[in-house]
Design a protein around this motif. Sequence first.
Motif, mmCIF file in Angstrom:
data_model
loop_
_atom_site.group_PDB
_atom_site.id
_atom_site.type_symbol
_atom_site.label_atom_id
_atom_site.label_comp_id
_atom_site.label_asym_id
_atom_site.label_seq_id
_atom_site.Cartn_x
_atom_site.Cartn_y
_atom_site.Cartn_z
ATOM 1 N N UNK A 1 -55.474 -66.024 53.738
ATOM 2 C CA UNK A 1 -56.376 -67.171 53.824
ATOM 3 C C UNK A 1 -55.653 -68.466 53.498
ATOM 4 N N UNK A 2 -55.999 -69.516 54.259
ATOM 5 C CA UNK A 2 -55.495 -70.846 53.912
ATOM 6 C C UNK A 2 -56.141 -71.307 52.608
ATOM 7 N N UNK A 3 -55.493 -72.233 51.935
ATOM 8 C CA UNK A 3 -56.033 -72.703 50.652
ATOM 9 C C UNK A 3 -57.390 -73.383 50.854
ATOM 10 N N UNK B 1 -60.633 -68.817 48.641
ATOM 11 C CA UNK B 1 -59.455 -68.043 48.179
ATOM 12 C C UNK B 1 -59.670 -67.558 46.738
ATOM 13 N N UNK B 2 -59.910 -68.487 45.762
ATOM 14 C CA UNK B 2 -60.168 -67.982 44.400
ATOM 15 C C UNK B 2 -61.428 -67.132 44.307
ATOM 16 N N UNK B 3 -62.452 -67.426 45.115
ATOM 17 C CA UNK B 3 -63.654 -66.574 45.097
ATOM 18 C C UNK B 3 -63.261 -65.144 45.491
ATOM 19 N N UNK C 1 -58.054 -51.651 52.630
ATOM 20 C CA UNK C 1 -59.307 -51.105 53.178
ATOM 21 C C UNK C 1 -60.147 -52.185 53.832
ATOM 22 N N UNK C 2 -59.877 -53.442 53.496
ATOM 23 C CA UNK C 2 -60.642 -54.560 54.058
ATOM 24 C C UNK C 2 -59.725 -55.771 54.067
ATOM 25 N N UNK C 3 -60.113 -56.777 54.853
ATOM 26 C CA UNK C 3 -59.332 -58.021 54.875
ATOM 27 C C UNK C 3 -60.263 -59.201 54.685
ATOM 28 N N UNK C 4 -59.801 -60.182 53.929
ATOM 29 C CA UNK C 4 -60.509 -61.448 53.758
ATOM 30 C C UNK C 4 -59.617 -62.488 54.409
ATOM 31 N N UNK D 1 -64.652 -62.999 57.223
ATOM 32 C CA UNK D 1 -64.009 -64.200 57.735
ATOM 33 C C UNK D 1 -64.510 -65.441 56.996
ATOM 34 N N UNK D 2 -63.555 -66.181 56.479
ATOM 35 C CA UNK D 2 -63.892 -67.396 55.734
ATOM 36 C C UNK D 2 -64.164 -68.540 56.702
ATOM 37 N N UNK D 3 -65.294 -69.204 56.494
ATOM 38 C CA UNK D 3 -65.659 -70.426 57.229
ATOM 39 C C UNK D 3 -65.597 -70.307 58.753
#
Length: 518
Positions: A65-67, A71-73, A107-110, A135-137
């Motif tokens: 993930x990009x900053x 990311x911290x979550x 097992x998973x990807x963020x 997927x973020x955002x």
Amino acid sequence: PEPPPAEFNYAEHLFQRNRGRAGKIAYTDDHGDLGYGELEQRARRLAAALRALGVRREERVLLLMHDCSDWPVSFLGALYAGVVPVCVNTLLTPDDYAHMLEHSRAQAALVSESLLPTLQAAMDKGRHELGAILVSRPAGPLPDGARSLEATIAAHEPLAAPARTLADEPAFWLYSSGSTGRPKGTVHSHANPYWCTALFAEPVLGMREDDKVFSAAKLFFAYGMGNALLFPLAAGASVVLMAERPTPEACFRRLTEQQPTIFCGAPTGYAGLLASPGLPPRDAVALRLCTSAGEALPRDIGERFTAHFGCEIIDGIGSTEMLHIFLSNRPGDVRYGTTGKPVDGYELELRGEDGRPVPDGEIGDLYIRGPSSAIMYWHNREKTRDTFLGAWTRSGDKYSRDPDGYYVYAGRSDDMLKVSGQYVSPFSVEATLVLHPDVLEAAVIGVPDPDGLIRTKAFVVLKDGRRGDAGLEAELKALVKQHLAPHCYPRSFAFVDELPKTATGKIQRFRLRQQESE
Ligand code: 3SK
């Protein structure tokens, strides 16, 4: 400091420290602010979601993930659930991610939306299947098999209690790249970030609740993770995150608009800031402290930066293996051109070829003993045995110590040259070459001459509009002869547009060596 208790969850430790400041801003990213209370709630909701998706204790998840504040979550949510985030560089190729997926068995990807195609290309190449992709955002509809991180978080209540993890058990991984071979999965425990904070961030940097931190180094690097997650959250400070590449313009914008009090960069970045026409005046920024790591900070850059901004750069060295910095200058006691003195709580030794400590003034291999060393390289016994030697960790760096106890960088162990039977530190030659007003950057390697004897060769990047010719070569040779021992000056030069570098900005001298031998 007291060691953490045997049962210890690092995410819960940070949440506990900040329960009195729920309304305070923890993160400002390109989309807005996230308070401390929200950070904890979102991380705990994600922890519940990971469980519901079938990710079990001790299993790994890929964090690509990009900053941004997701990311911290994601990182803290995984830790809270006892799941192990594998934090990876966002600049790699599908081949690299295919290897990391198989190697970590995530097992998973963020993942950031813009990185999803690369992740999918990696999945097509490899044989390892991911159970879930969050997927973020996302800006639009997602392909089959991927779901929105935001919607997933919203669909779950916060996990009621943290996983009962042990201080010594694997908490997260970082990949460490050496000069050869695949990057190594470096496994850190829940206790390790606690130690880096207690030994370095608090007593050396003195990071405070009223600080606002901006790190040009991204969160997936150990250096960036300490700067922009572990240390500020332990202090209850605020952090500015930026997804884009840390160009001088992007950094200047954050420095002037967000007014951080602490900036964390790397030497090449500082050189770029100082050379940029957009350099803001001193009173346009609010800096009280800057840090540098990644490679040794040339004296001249430190001095010019301090002269301009009136603020010291605290140069230190750490490693992915030790998680953060173990040797550093101190605010108020900065000696530019050195990496300062050992951080209390870490023991350092400089060993000669016979394995015994070398006297002051002589170059030796740096070994570190301290409580934040990684547990191992995952599935790599040979490299683990080579690096983690009981209580000691081999850093792969060469240093000497001056009579006042300050450590002076002499290059990577595998970059060192022996010319006429004597060590030449490529770093000290490079640091001298950049003193010339026409030179932006330089890298020095050893190349055999017609007799098979090693001679130094310099690859030099010139500042805009400057030209490399025989006259300039002569000036550069004279400059090195003036500053260093006679055997050190480069016998040959190549004027190039750029130098090969790792994603962290370290010069890859081994690539120049490969190029030369082809
Ligand atoms: O390169 C460094 O000096 C460094 C510093 C902190 C954490 C990690 C690394 C590699």
